[in-house]
Design a protein around this motif. Structure first.
Motif, mmCIF file in Angstrom:
data_model
loop_
_atom_site.group_PDB
_atom_site.id
_atom_site.type_symbol
_atom_site.label_atom_id
_atom_site.label_comp_id
_atom_site.label_asym_id
_atom_site.label_seq_id
_atom_site.Cartn_x
_atom_site.Cartn_y
_atom_site.Cartn_z
ATOM 1 N N ALA A 305 88.175 27.477 15.488
ATOM 2 C CA ALA A 305 89.144 27.224 14.414
ATOM 3 C C ALA A 305 88.592 26.138 13.504
ATOM 4 N N CYS A 306 89.383 25.759 12.520
ATOM 5 C CA CYS A 306 89.026 24.652 11.615
ATOM 6 C C CYS A 306 90.230 23.715 11.500
ATOM 7 N N GLY A 307 89.960 22.475 11.184
ATOM 8 C CA GLY A 307 91.010 21.501 10.837
ATOM 9 C C GLY A 307 92.060 21.338 11.924
ATOM 10 N N THR A 308 93.307 21.365 11.467
ATOM 11 C CA THR A 308 94.431 21.194 12.392
ATOM 12 C C THR A 308 94.411 22.254 13.488
ATOM 13 N N SER A 309 94.066 23.468 13.130
ATOM 14 C CA SER A 309 94.046 24.548 14.129
ATOM 15 C C SER A 309 92.993 24.259 15.199
ATOM 16 N N TRP A 310 91.928 23.568 14.801
ATOM 17 C CA TRP A 310 90.900 23.167 15.773
ATOM 18 C C TRP A 310 91.483 22.139 16.754
ATOM 19 N N ILE A 352 92.076 30.575 16.213
ATOM 20 C CA ILE A 352 93.410 30.066 15.856
ATOM 21 C C ILE A 352 93.421 29.743 14.369
ATOM 22 N N SER A 353 94.411 30.285 13.693
ATOM 23 C CA SER A 353 94.472 30.062 12.249
ATOM 24 C C SER A 353 95.885 30.273 11.738
ATOM 25 N N GLN A 354 96.398 29.290 11.027
ATOM 26 C CA GLN A 354 97.712 29.447 10.407
ATOM 27 C C GLN A 354 97.663 30.589 9.407
ATOM 28 N N SER A 355 96.752 30.485 8.451
ATOM 29 C CA SER A 355 96.712 31.454 7.351
ATOM 30 C C SER A 355 96.165 32.803 7.787
ATOM 31 N N GLY A 356 95.295 32.778 8.774
ATOM 32 C CA GLY A 356 94.615 34.018 9.170
ATOM 33 C C GLY A 356 93.570 34.445 8.150
ATOM 34 N N GLU A 357 93.248 33.539 7.212
ATOM 35 C CA GLU A 357 92.311 33.900 6.140
ATOM 36 C C GLU A 357 91.123 32.947 6.068
ATOM 37 N N THR A 358 91.085 31.903 6.878
ATOM 38 C CA THR A 358 90.030 30.894 6.761
ATOM 39 C C THR A 358 88.651 31.542 6.894
ATOM 40 N N ALA A 359 87.840 31.369 5.864
ATOM 41 C CA ALA A 359 86.574 32.122 5.771
ATOM 42 C C ALA A 359 85.655 31.844 6.959
ATOM 43 N N GLY A 403 103.738 23.545 2.566
ATOM 44 C CA GLY A 403 103.068 22.242 2.427
ATOM 45 C C GLY A 403 101.615 22.412 2.844
ATOM 46 N N VAL A 404 100.712 21.835 2.069
ATOM 47 C CA VAL A 404 99.293 22.038 2.391
ATOM 48 C C VAL A 404 98.950 21.438 3.753
ATOM 49 N N ALA A 405 99.537 20.292 4.070
ATOM 50 C CA ALA A 405 99.269 19.691 5.386
ATOM 51 C C ALA A 405 100.039 20.464 6.451
ATOM 52 N N SER A 406 99.319 20.897 7.451
ATOM 53 C CA SER A 406 99.929 21.742 8.480
ATOM 54 C C SER A 406 100.785 20.913 9.437
ATOM 55 N N THR A 407 102.000 21.360 9.699
ATOM 56 C CA THR A 407 102.884 20.637 10.624
ATOM 57 C C THR A 407 103.469 21.614 11.650
ATOM 58 N N LEU A 490 94.198 12.920 10.859
ATOM 59 C CA LEU A 490 93.974 13.902 9.780
ATOM 60 C C LEU A 490 95.175 13.940 8.830
ATOM 61 N N LYS A 491 96.392 13.921 9.399
ATOM 62 C CA LYS A 491 97.589 13.962 8.544
ATOM 63 C C LYS A 491 97.604 12.776 7.596
ATOM 64 N N LEU A 492 97.248 11.570 8.139
ATOM 65 C CA LEU A 492 97.291 10.382 7.294
ATOM 66 C C LEU A 492 96.249 10.475 6.174
ATOM 67 N N LYS A 493 95.020 10.875 6.538
ATOM 68 C CA LYS A 493 93.954 10.954 5.519
ATOM 69 C C LYS A 493 94.330 11.932 4.430
ATOM 70 N N GLU A 494 94.750 13.129 4.840
ATOM 71 C CA GLU A 494 94.833 14.184 3.837
ATOM 72 C C GLU A 494 95.972 14.007 2.854
ATOM 73 N N ILE A 495 97.077 13.364 3.277
ATOM 74 C CA ILE A 495 98.148 13.262 2.284
ATOM 75 C C ILE A 495 98.338 11.871 1.706
ATOM 76 N N SER A 610 94.753 27.644 1.961
ATOM 77 C CA SER A 610 94.055 28.746 2.600
ATOM 78 C C SER A 610 92.597 28.678 2.162
ATOM 79 N N VAL A 611 91.715 28.295 3.095
ATOM 80 C CA VAL A 611 90.339 27.989 2.692
ATOM 81 C C VAL A 611 89.465 29.237 2.845
ATOM 82 N N THR A 612 89.438 30.026 1.789
ATOM 83 C CA THR A 612 88.734 31.306 1.878
ATOM 84 C C THR A 612 87.299 31.207 1.367
HETATM 85 C C1 F6R Z 1 95.336 20.262 7.765
HETATM 86 C C2 F6R Z 1 95.173 21.667 7.478
HETATM 87 C C3 F6R Z 1 93.813 22.245 7.584
HETATM 88 C C4 F6R Z 1 93.894 23.634 8.238
HETATM 89 C C5 F6R Z 1 92.517 24.311 8.210
HETATM 90 C C6 F6R Z 1 92.540 25.646 8.927
HETATM 91 O O1 F6R Z 1 96.662 19.867 7.640
HETATM 92 O O2 F6R Z 1 96.112 22.341 7.145
HETATM 93 O O3 F6R Z 1 92.952 21.417 8.279
HETATM 94 O O4 F6R Z 1 94.352 23.494 9.548
HETATM 95 O O5 F6R Z 1 92.117 24.498 6.882
HETATM 96 O O6 F6R Z 1 93.439 26.522 8.326
HETATM 97 P P1 F6R Z 1 93.991 27.777 9.079
HETATM 98 O O7 F6R Z 1 94.810 27.308 10.222
HETATM 99 O O8 F6R Z 1 94.809 28.508 8.058
HETATM 100 O O9 F6R Z 1 92.809 28.561 9.544
#
Ligand code: F6R
Length: 614
Positions: A305-310, A352-359, A403-407, A490-495, A610-612
């Motif tokens: 995964a990446c980011g929060t999902s990681w 693991i991915s919230q968006s299901g689109e992370t490249a 919200g861009v920051a994942s919660t 991560l939450k503190l840095k990003e927002i 969504s980081v595509t």
């Molecule tokens: C942080 C955040 C990002 C995502 C990351 C992965 O708040 O939202 O670090 O967690 O870009 O995104 P998904 O889960 O969509 O693969």
């Protein structure tokens, strides 16, 4: 990244598109633009910054038209300015295009077109694609759909595109590869297109998710036609959307992030639905049930995964290993894919991915699949690319996260992983009955306990007021609270744009301790459990260097209270479930600090939901 919206039908396109773009702004907000089919010409308006800038800019311009395309951008090729904003158009403005994705071979295509005498206005890869389609159209006399198909055969990269032509004013052509695109089928031959269903939901629930390398030919008042890039016609698979409008509105909260933080008791409950029954001692994740045996007997289980999902993966590692005695390796998707990993048929890769689109996550899965591994997904967005390419998976059912920051997506991911770990532990006989039953009961009451933690909102607001001007912050935790520390940082840095780092508490003395002075807030998860005493010692070490301690403790704690500058109590729960509670105060803290620092909470600078892109 980037959001696209398009409309063709009987209604005025502008308000539909602008409203849709605002819903998709979470995907990028560097610039926005719109192209409207006018009277024998296409009107194109573009503006740097958010959609409201575009609205102001077009206030006194001709915004009429019943066919249009719009775009909100997260810049990749070319700086965020008016010229690089989408839509892009052909040299003579006969064609206009919106694009989400990256054309990887744009440079060589651009050189070919430059040698034919074309001049480009922008620095973008998208403009190159538009010119290529136009060039094919002019040289072959082909219609728009056929020209798009021929152009896409030359393209390497990812795209979700919609194109309109002055010469075929009752038509839109759309196509996708690796970037999402949904077509909403309205009444009376109206069509709505978007990167996700949120701009479509209030007009129709009938949607078709385009598959990779599918091209849609959309004529006003007619049926949707789908073709493969090989020109073979396909039957559209029409689905009924389950999304509700309230889920994508702020519902009285000032920000989506705050709404989503407060939704967690419900989103965790939704995640349990039909999967957990403590009184019957039952836990079952239908989507992956038939793969459990395979997971238990796998050579390796790798979570990517990446980011929060990681961070959720790291919690998953603790849960799988401790409860089910299944060895797990956690990898950043972006590193895994470029490391020539040793993967075989007996390996399981769980993305693991919230968006299901992370490249990066998508590409890592594709790599694992190509090497014969079984690939599973834990996604939030229904119908997303990852959920479609995986062999099986579980949805988190957290509802749209805007919200861009994942919660709430994070706590839902951890909930799914907990359910999975318990189900596997039971199947494998790795857990005794009383522990299993106690954990199911503990999990079932987590939503109420999350609610209790949310009631600490004003306490967190006060703590935020004390540390809002900090330049740095340290977050410490041990065991499954270490990923919570990473997530808090991560939450503190990003927002709020405060530099923060998460560390395993015991690692502090191997370097970061040098940073501690009276200016440094140190946030520590010091709840009751295996490492409690050790964490207390780590707190003492910080205190001895005059650091400020803000500790998350178990209700009734007295020991940490004596040393810490602030303590925040969370209800007692099984140690494995602490991440679901301990995360919440950190989410609230970051939120309040960001508000106090006047940061854009829902759309922090430089980020997109969504980081595509890689
Ligand atoms: C942080 C955040 C990002 C995502 C990351 C992965 O708040 O939202 O670090 O967690 O870009 O995104 P998904 O889960 O969509 O693969």
């Amino acid at each position: 990244m980037c959001g696209i919206v398009a409309y063709i039908g009987q209604k005025e396109a502008y308000p539909i598109i602008v409203k849709g773009l605002k819903r998709l702004e979470y995907r990028g907000y560097d610039s926005s633009g719109i192209a409207l089919q006018g009277n024998n010409s296409i009107n194109i308006y573009k503006k740097q910054g958010k959609v409201v800038n575009l609205e102001e800019f077009t206030e006194n311009l001709d915004r009429s038209g019943t066919v249009g395309i719009g775009h909100t951008r997260w810049a990749t090729h070319g700086e965020p300015n008016d010229v690089n904003a989408h839509p892009h158009y052909s040299e003579d403005k006969d064609l206009a295009i919106i694009h989400n994705g990256i054309i990887e071979n744009y440079d060589s295509l651009k050189h070919q077109l430059l040698s034919k005498g074309y001049t480009f206005r922008s620095e973008t890869d998208t403009e190159v694609l538009c010119y290529l389609i136009d060039d094919i159209r002019k040289n072959t006399g082909a219609k728009l759909g056929e020209s798009v198909r021929m152009a896409l055969q030359q393209v390497v990269g990812a795209y979700a595109i919609v194109i309109m032509s002055k010469d075929e004013p009752n038509k839109l052509i759309a196509a996708r590869k690796s970037s999402p695109l949904v077509v909403g089928i309205g009444k009376e031959g109206d069509f709505y297109l978007a990167s996700d269903a949120t701009p479509i939901i209030e007009y129709t629930k009938q949607v078709v998710y385009l598959a990779d390398e599918e091209i849609a030919v959309i004529k006003r008042g007619s049926e949707l036609k789908l073709y493969g890039i090989d020109d073979v016609e396909k039957t559209p698979y029409i689905q009924e959307l389950e999304l509700h409008l309230e889920a994508i509105e702020k519902g009285g909260y000032e920000h989506f992030m705050l709404k989503e933080i407060h939704e967690q008791p419900r989103s965790i409950e939704d995640c349990f639905r039909g999967r957990l029954n403590a009184s019957e001692g039952r836990v079952s994740l239908g989507g992956i049930k038939e793969y459990e045996e395979k997971i238990i007997n796998a050579n390796r289980v790798i979570m990517i995964a990446c980011g929060t999902s990681w961070h959720a993966c790291l919690v998953g590692e603790y849960l799988f290993e401790d409860l089910a005695r299944i060895n797990v390796e956690v990898e950043y998707a972006s590193e895994f894919r470029y490391r020539n990993p040793i993967i075989g048929e007996n390996d399981i890769v769980i993305a693991i991915s919230q968006s299901g689109e992370t490249a990066d996550t998508l590409a890592a899965l594709e790599l694992a699949k190509s090497k014969g591994a079984t690939i599973l997904g834990i996604c939030n967005v229904v119908g997303s690319s990852i959920s479609r390419i995986t062999d099986a998976g579980s949805y988190t059912h957290a509802g749209p996260e805007i919200g861009v920051a994942s919660t709430k997506a994070f706590t839902a991911q951890v909930t799914v992983l907990t359910l999975m770990a318990l189900s596997l532990a039971k199947q494998k006989n790795a857990i005794n009955e009383s522990k299993y039953r106690a954990m199911l009961s503990g999990l079932e009451v987590i939503p109420q306990k999350v609610q209790q933690v949310l009631e600490k909102n004003s306490e967190m607001e006060f703590i935020a007021s004390q540390y809002q001007s900090a330049s740095n912050a340290l977050y410490l935790g041990r065991g499954s609270s270490f990923p919570v520390a990473l997530e808090g940082a991560l939450k503190l840095k990003e927002i709020s744009y405060i530099h923060a780092e998460g560390y395993p508490a015991a690692e502090m003395k191997h370097g970061p301790i040098a940073l501690i002075d009276e200016e440094m807030p140190v946030f520590v998860i010091a709840t009751k459990g295996t490492s409690y005493e050790k964490v207390v010692s780590n707190i003492q070490e910080v205190k001895a260097r005059k650091g400020k301690i803000i500790a998350i403790v178990t209700e009734g704690d007295t020991q940490v209270k004596e040393i810490a500058d602030h303590t925040v109590e969370i209800p007692e729960t099984d140690e494995h479930l602490v991440p679901l509670l301990a995360t919440i105060p950190f989410q609230l803290l970051s939120y309040h600090i960001a508000v106090m620092r006047e940061c854009n909470v829902d759309q922090p600078r430089n980020l997109a939901k969504s980081v595509t892109v890689e």
